[in-house]
Design a protein around this motif. Structure first.
Motif, PDB file in Angstrom:
ATOM      1  N   ARG A 138       0.834  -1.209   0.000  1.00 43.63           N
ATOM      2  CA  ARG A 138       0.000   0.000   0.000  1.00 43.63           C
ATOM      3  C   ARG A 138       0.868   1.258   0.000  1.00 43.63           C
ATOM      4  N   MET A 139       1.966   1.226   0.762  1.00 45.04           N
ATOM      5  CA  MET A 139       2.852   2.391   0.809  1.00 45.04           C
ATOM      6  C   MET A 139       3.464   2.675  -0.553  1.00 45.04           C
TER       7      MET A 139
ATOM      8  N   ARG B  72       0.808   4.039  -2.941  1.00 46.98           N
ATOM      9  CA  ARG B  72       0.512   5.442  -2.662  1.00 46.98           C
ATOM     10  C   ARG B  72       1.576   6.345  -3.278  1.00 46.98           C
TER      11      ARG B  72
ATOM     12  N   ASP C 226      -1.740   3.651   4.712  1.00 49.03           N
ATOM     13  CA  ASP C 226      -0.751   3.475   3.642  1.00 49.03           C
ATOM     14  C   ASP C 226       0.434   4.430   3.785  1.00 49.03           C
TER      15      ASP C 226
END
Length: 419
Positions: A51-52, A55, A283
């Motif tokens: 998720r990071m 993003r 995130d």
């Protein structure tokens, strides 16, 4: 490039992922492999990492695996951040030495020896797998404590390894804030062994500004390293926080008796962080992670990997072979000093003569490290006893003898030779 993190289920990992996302121009990671035997943690941290990166619109693929052999296959760099025995072992390391009125700590003293004994054999096994399966000339970057002993074990076994700690970069960033300059403008006269270091100069544009820093911020510096302000002003240097355990040992022991250990606090933080990571809406790196102890970890790790792979030739503080840099130590000692980082590795910058107040303690502690590594590689109660007897924080026969038995009793599950 492919980067593998052994111990990828650690709550530290999002700090590293944050660095990969922010510093993509200096380190083009295409595949990030998180390897860890703890599948439940790995699933949570792996999803958070994806998720990071999403993003940040970073194209790297995140792969999770409980199979270290598969994880390091074809890796260009392998980062070691494992903790053998988990936080439970750390909490033990912080408790049983106190029964002898010796400091309980995970990287130094009797607890630090216990961690070395558990860790070195596992790291050497992993390194052999890296030698066989990783890409040719792959680097091993060791962030696993005790970094100095673990890195020396790797280098003695012929591995392409460099040790890394975030103490120096933490000082650099903090001094930059105090001076209102960019961090890369600040150079450190950092010298010693891992977790036994002093900042003897702080340079900006070639000028040593440490006297001004101490003059203006002596109280804040003293509070940060847990030493008396008068001592910092008298010596004119900034000792690392870990010198508190040496120069304020009895005070540290008294404070630890009856208090919640650092390991217990970290275990609570880890549980909270894992709950945060499990939230599909999260995130970005939580602010709580900074309290976990990983401040600037991502910058340190990414900057080192970038310089090793891109041949940047910049200066960073790392753990490397002494090779004459500190003439009072043997060449195969692992020291922590500024070094030029290129594709060939790390080359220590020259270091001014170290006064006896510091060189004596460095020499004494390195003598312990030699014996600790011997005990970690070969085992045996006698070797453990001798290492404890040699440690500046023990050094008494009765204490060393009792601590040896306590250490072995607390670590039998991790030390095959001690069962």
């Amino acid at each position: 490039m492919k980067v593998t993190v052994v111990g990828g289920g650690s709550t530290y990992t999002p700090e590293l992922v944050d660095g990969i996302a922010r510093l993509r121009d200096v380190l083009p990671v295409e595949t990030l492999v998180l390897a860890d035997p703890a599948a439940d943690r790995l699933d949570v941290v792996g999803a958070m990492s994806r998720r990071m990166l999403a993003r940040a619109d970073h194209p790297a693929q995140v792969i999770t695996t409980t199979d270290v052999d598969a994880g390091v296959t074809d890796a260009d760099a392998v980062l070691l951040q494992l903790r053998v025995g988990g936080q439970e072992a750390r909490m033990n390391d912080e408790s049983w030495p106190l029964t002898c009125d010796c400091i309980g700590q995970e990287t130094t003293g009797a607890g630090g020896l216990a961690k070395a004994l558990r860790t070195v054999p596992i790291v050497l096994d992993i390194a052999e797998t890296v030698r066989k399966r990783a890409a040719e000339n792959a680097w091993i970057v060791d962030f696993t404590n005790p970094v100095g002993i673990v890195t020396r074990a790797l280098l003695q076994a012929g591995h392409r390894a460099i040790g890394l700690c975030n103490v120096a970069i933490g000082f650099q960033r903090w001094f930059a804030e105090l001076l209102d300059v960019a961090p890369d403008e600040v150079g450190l006269g950092h010298v010693g062994l891992n977790h036994l270091t002093w900042e003897r100069s702080v340079t900006v544009a070639g000028r040593d500004v440490l006297p001004e820093l101490i003059d203006r911020h002596g109280a804040d510096i003293a509070a940060r390293v847990d030493q008396p302000e008068w001592l910092v002003r008298s010596l004119g240097v900034v000792p690392s926080y870990y010198l508190h355990y040496f120069w304020q040992h009895d005070t540290a022991v008294a404070a630890a008796h009856g208090a919640q250990s650092r390991g217990a606090r970290v275990a609570e933080m880890e549980q909270t962080l894992l709950e945060m990571y499990a939230d599909p809406a999260v995130d970005t790196k939580p602010a709580l992670l900074g309290e976990r102890g990983g401040a600037y970890y991502s910058e340190a790790a990414i900057n080192l990997l970038a310089s090793l792979t891109a041949d940047r030739g910049d200066v960073q503080v790392v753990n490397l072979r002494n090779d004459g840099t500190l003439p009072f130590l043997p060449d195969d000692a692992v020291i922590e000093v500024p070094a030029t980082i290129t594709a060939q590795g790390a080359a220590a910058l020259p270091v001014d003569a170290v006064p006896p107040l510091y060189s004596g303690l460095i020499s004494h502690t390195f003598a312990y490290e030699q014996l600790a590594l011997d005990a970690a590689v070969h085992g045996g109660r006698d070797r453990v006893f001798r290492a404890l007897l040699a440690h500046p924080l023990v050094g008494q026969v009765d204490q060393a003898d009792t601590l040896t038995d306590l250490l072995l009793a607390a670590n039998r599950d991790h030390l095959g030779w001690a069962r």
